[in-house]
Design a protein around this motif. Structure first.
Motif, PDB file in Angstrom:
ATOM      1  N   GLY A  58      33.674  28.039  24.287  1.00 32.14           N
ATOM      2  CA  GLY A  58      33.965  26.780  23.611  1.00 32.14           C
ATOM      3  C   GLY A  58      35.266  26.821  22.827  1.00 32.14           C
ATOM      4  N   ARG A  59      35.562  27.974  22.210  1.00 30.88           N
ATOM      5  CA  ARG A  59      36.766  28.082  21.385  1.00 30.88           C
ATOM      6  C   ARG A  59      38.015  27.903  22.215  1.00 30.88           C
ATOM      7  N   ASN A  60      38.060  28.553  23.359  1.00 31.22           N
ATOM      8  CA  ASN A  60      39.259  28.478  24.184  1.00 31.22           C
ATOM      9  C   ASN A  60      38.903  28.771  25.642  1.00 31.22           C
ATOM     10  N   PRO A  61      38.527  27.712  26.389  1.00 32.66           N
ATOM     11  CA  PRO A  61      38.062  27.914  27.763  1.00 32.66           C
ATOM     12  C   PRO A  61      39.084  28.639  28.646  1.00 32.66           C
ATOM     13  N   LEU A  62      40.349  28.301  28.475  1.00 33.72           N
ATOM     14  CA  LEU A  62      41.372  28.898  29.334  1.00 33.72           C
ATOM     15  C   LEU A  62      41.444  30.410  29.099  1.00 33.72           C
ATOM     16  N   LEU A  63      41.462  30.777  27.816  1.00 37.04           N
ATOM     17  CA  LEU A  63      41.517  32.195  27.448  1.00 37.04           C
ATOM     18  C   LEU A  63      40.262  32.905  27.959  1.00 37.04           C
ATOM     19  N   TYR A  64      39.110  32.207  27.807  1.00 35.57           N
ATOM     20  CA  TYR A  64      37.839  32.782  28.222  1.00 35.57           C
ATOM     21  C   TYR A  64      37.841  33.112  29.704  1.00 35.57           C
ATOM     22  N   TRP A  65      38.217  32.130  30.552  1.00 30.27           N
ATOM     23  CA  TRP A  65      38.177  32.353  31.997  1.00 30.27           C
ATOM     24  C   TRP A  65      39.243  33.336  32.444  1.00 30.27           C
ATOM     25  N   THR A  66      40.398  33.320  31.736  1.00 32.96           N
ATOM     26  CA  THR A  66      41.441  34.293  32.067  1.00 32.96           C
ATOM     27  C   THR A  66      40.920  35.702  31.813  1.00 32.96           C
ATOM     28  N   ARG A  67      40.221  35.861  30.673  1.00 31.73           N
ATOM     29  CA  ARG A  67      39.710  37.186  30.334  1.00 31.73           C
ATOM     30  C   ARG A  67      38.670  37.641  31.367  1.00 31.73           C
ATOM     31  N   GLN A  68      37.773  36.719  31.755  1.00 30.50           N
ATOM     32  CA  GLN A  68      36.761  37.051  32.769  1.00 30.50           C
ATOM     33  C   GLN A  68      37.436  37.486  34.072  1.00 30.50           C
ATOM     34  N   PHE A  69      38.480  36.748  34.436  1.00 30.26           N
ATOM     35  CA  PHE A  69      39.188  37.029  35.682  1.00 30.26           C
ATOM     36  C   PHE A  69      39.859  38.399  35.625  1.00 30.26           C
ATOM     37  N   VAL A  70      40.561  38.660  34.500  1.00 30.24           N
ATOM     38  CA  VAL A  70      41.296  39.922  34.372  1.00 30.24           C
ATOM     39  C   VAL A  70      40.330  41.115  34.327  1.00 30.24           C
ATOM     40  N   LEU A  71      39.210  40.946  33.621  1.00 32.08           N
ATOM     41  CA  LEU A  71      38.270  42.049  33.458  1.00 32.08           C
ATOM     42  C   LEU A  71      37.490  42.357  34.734  1.00 32.08           C
ATOM     43  N   PHE A  72      37.039  41.310  35.439  1.00 28.78           N
ATOM     44  CA  PHE A  72      36.080  41.537  36.520  1.00 28.78           C
ATOM     45  C   PHE A  72      36.605  41.235  37.923  1.00 28.78           C
ATOM     46  N   VAL A  73      37.642  40.403  38.035  1.00 29.13           N
ATOM     47  CA  VAL A  73      38.092  40.017  39.370  1.00 29.13           C
ATOM     48  C   VAL A  73      39.377  40.748  39.760  1.00 29.13           C
ATOM     49  N   LEU A  74      40.288  40.857  38.806  1.00 27.01           N
ATOM     50  CA  LEU A  74      41.564  41.507  39.091  1.00 27.01           C
ATOM     51  C   LEU A  74      41.408  42.939  39.617  1.00 27.01           C
ATOM     52  N   PRO A  75      40.522  43.763  39.022  1.00 25.58           N
ATOM     53  CA  PRO A  75      40.364  45.127  39.565  1.00 25.58           C
ATOM     54  C   PRO A  75      39.940  45.106  41.038  1.00 25.58           C
ATOM     55  N   ALA A  76      39.086  44.139  41.404  1.00 28.94           N
ATOM     56  CA  ALA A  76      38.651  44.035  42.805  1.00 28.94           C
ATOM     57  C   ALA A  76      39.840  43.679  43.690  1.00 28.94           C
ATOM     58  N   ILE A  77      40.692  42.757  43.217  1.00 23.39           N
ATOM     59  CA  ILE A  77      41.864  42.356  43.993  1.00 23.39           C
ATOM     60  C   ILE A  77      42.770  43.559  44.232  1.00 23.39           C
ATOM     61  N   ILE A  78      43.003  44.341  43.170  1.00 25.84           N
ATOM     62  CA  ILE A  78      43.885  45.508  43.287  1.00 25.84           C
ATOM     63  C   ILE A  78      43.317  46.507  44.302  1.00 25.84           C
ATOM     64  N   LEU A  79      42.004  46.755  44.216  1.00 25.79           N
ATOM     65  CA  LEU A  79      41.375  47.678  45.172  1.00 25.79           C
ATOM     66  C   LEU A  79      41.511  47.165  46.603  1.00 25.79           C
ATOM     67  N   LEU A  80      41.329  45.852  46.789  1.00 25.72           N
ATOM     68  CA  LEU A  80      41.436  45.259  48.130  1.00 25.72           C
ATOM     69  C   LEU A  80      42.860  45.406  48.672  1.00 25.72           C
ATOM     70  N   LEU A  81      43.850  45.223  47.779  1.00 24.95           N
ATOM     71  CA  LEU A  81      45.247  45.344  48.217  1.00 24.95           C
ATOM     72  C   LEU A  81      45.563  46.779  48.620  1.00 24.95           C
ATOM     73  N   ALA A 132      39.652  35.942  45.707  1.00 20.14           N
ATOM     74  CA  ALA A 132      39.811  36.223  47.134  1.00 20.14           C
ATOM     75  C   ALA A 132      41.066  35.543  47.675  1.00 20.14           C
ATOM     76  N   LEU A 133      41.291  34.274  47.287  1.00 21.53           N
ATOM     77  CA  LEU A 133      42.495  33.568  47.738  1.00 21.53           C
ATOM     78  C   LEU A 133      43.734  34.323  47.276  1.00 21.53           C
ATOM     79  N   THR A 134      43.712  34.781  46.008  1.00 20.35           N
ATOM     80  CA  THR A 134      44.831  35.550  45.470  1.00 20.35           C
ATOM     81  C   THR A 134      45.055  36.814  46.301  1.00 20.35           C
ATOM     82  N   ALA A 135      43.952  37.533  46.581  1.00 24.31           N
ATOM     83  CA  ALA A 135      44.061  38.794  47.320  1.00 24.31           C
ATOM     84  C   ALA A 135      44.591  38.559  48.732  1.00 24.31           C
ATOM     85  N   VAL A 136      44.041  37.558  49.433  1.00 22.26           N
ATOM     86  CA  VAL A 136      44.447  37.320  50.821  1.00 22.26           C
ATOM     87  C   VAL A 136      45.906  36.857  50.877  1.00 22.26           C
ATOM     88  N   PHE A 137      46.295  36.042  49.888  1.00 22.70           N
ATOM     89  CA  PHE A 137      47.692  35.595  49.838  1.00 22.70           C
ATOM     90  C   PHE A 137      48.621  36.783  49.590  1.00 22.70           C
TER      91      PHE A 137
END
Ligand code: ZN
Length: 255
Positions: A58-81, A132-137
């Motif tokens: 609620g405080r900052n949705p953009l920051l919240y989702w960015t943090r979720q993405f960086v913490l849990f999705v970005l490592p997967a993207i790096i491994l896939l690359l 996934a879109l980020t990784a495939v791109f």
């Protein structure tokens, strides 16, 4: 429930243990109360985690989702690359191997998103699709520079493969998220006899056996409800896993 003195199974309503003949009138209410308190504490703790996440969101949705993405999705993207580069360019192996790796790598990250950040499987899937879109791109960009070919897909066929590959990765991530739901429902927790179970589960509990005390019946209904939740979630995991495999290898058969 078990007798607190001799540990034999006894009826929830018993006043005296039929095995050791000890008086249970004072011990049983305390045990039941303790069990209910543990169950309530468990629920409150889960609720607190959910609320804490909501406040951050609620405080900052953009920051919240960015943090979720960086913490849990970005490592997967790096491994896939890394997997893409090693499999395709260093080992010079078939794309199929990359597709199979891409169905396995996202699983633990989807699991973590649900387990640690309490994201629902749908949210895990959406975040996964973005990743996934980020990784495939990024893979297409690497291939483009490496082989001197266009980066963006230039035919309907290519666009379709691009999207299907992304879907395959996102569905694998969703499967991981659903596994976390299953794990949570299987983990031993105290079955409170006071919690009101779902009426259908209660009906089944009554149909399943001879008349029991109200508390025992309630406990059985809660167990039935938990079992159905687990089976339902496992079915969901199976469906998303099949989807991941289908979208991941379809290109082999239809192109
Ligand atoms: Zn006993």
């Amino acid at each position: 429930m078990d007798c607190p003195f001799c540990a034999e199974v006894i009826s929830d309503e018993a006043l005296v243990c039929k095995h050791c003949n000890r008086d249970l009138r004072f011990a049983l209410p305390l045990l039941t109360e303790n069990e209910d308190l543990i169950a309530q504490l468990d629920e409150l703790q889960n609720e607190a985690v959910r609320l804490r996440e909501q406040i951050k969101h609620g405080r900052n949705p953009l920051l919240y989702w960015t943090r979720q993405f960086v913490l849990f999705v970005l490592p997967a993207i790096i491994l896939l690359l890394i997997a893409h580069y090693v499999i395709v360019f260093i080992l010079d192996q078939k794309t199929l191997y990359l597709r199979v790796v891409s169905m396995v790598v996202p699983l633990p990250f989807g699991f973590a998103l649900n387990w640690f950040a309490n994201q629902t499987p749908v949210r895990v899937g959406l975040l996964g699709f973005l990743g996934a879109l980020t990784a495939v791109f990024a893979m297409a960009t690497v291939t483009g520079f490496h082989d001197d070919v266009p980066i963006l897909p230039d035919s309907v066929q290519d666009v379709r493969e691009f999207i299907e590959y992304s879907l395959s990765i996102a569905l694998a991530m969703t499967t991981g998220g659903i596994f976390a739901t299953v794990a949570r429902s299987i983990l031993p927790k105290s079955m409170s006899s006071k919690r009101a179970p779902n009426p259908a589960a209660m009906q089944l509990a009554v149909m399943l056996g001879p008349h029991l005390g109200k508390r025992a019946l309630n406990r059985r209904a809660v167990k039935i409800e938990a079992m159905f939740n687990t089976v339902g979630a496992l079915g969901g995991a199976l469906a998303t896993a099949m989807g991941s495999i289908y979208t991941g290898v379809r290109f082999l058969f239809f192109s």
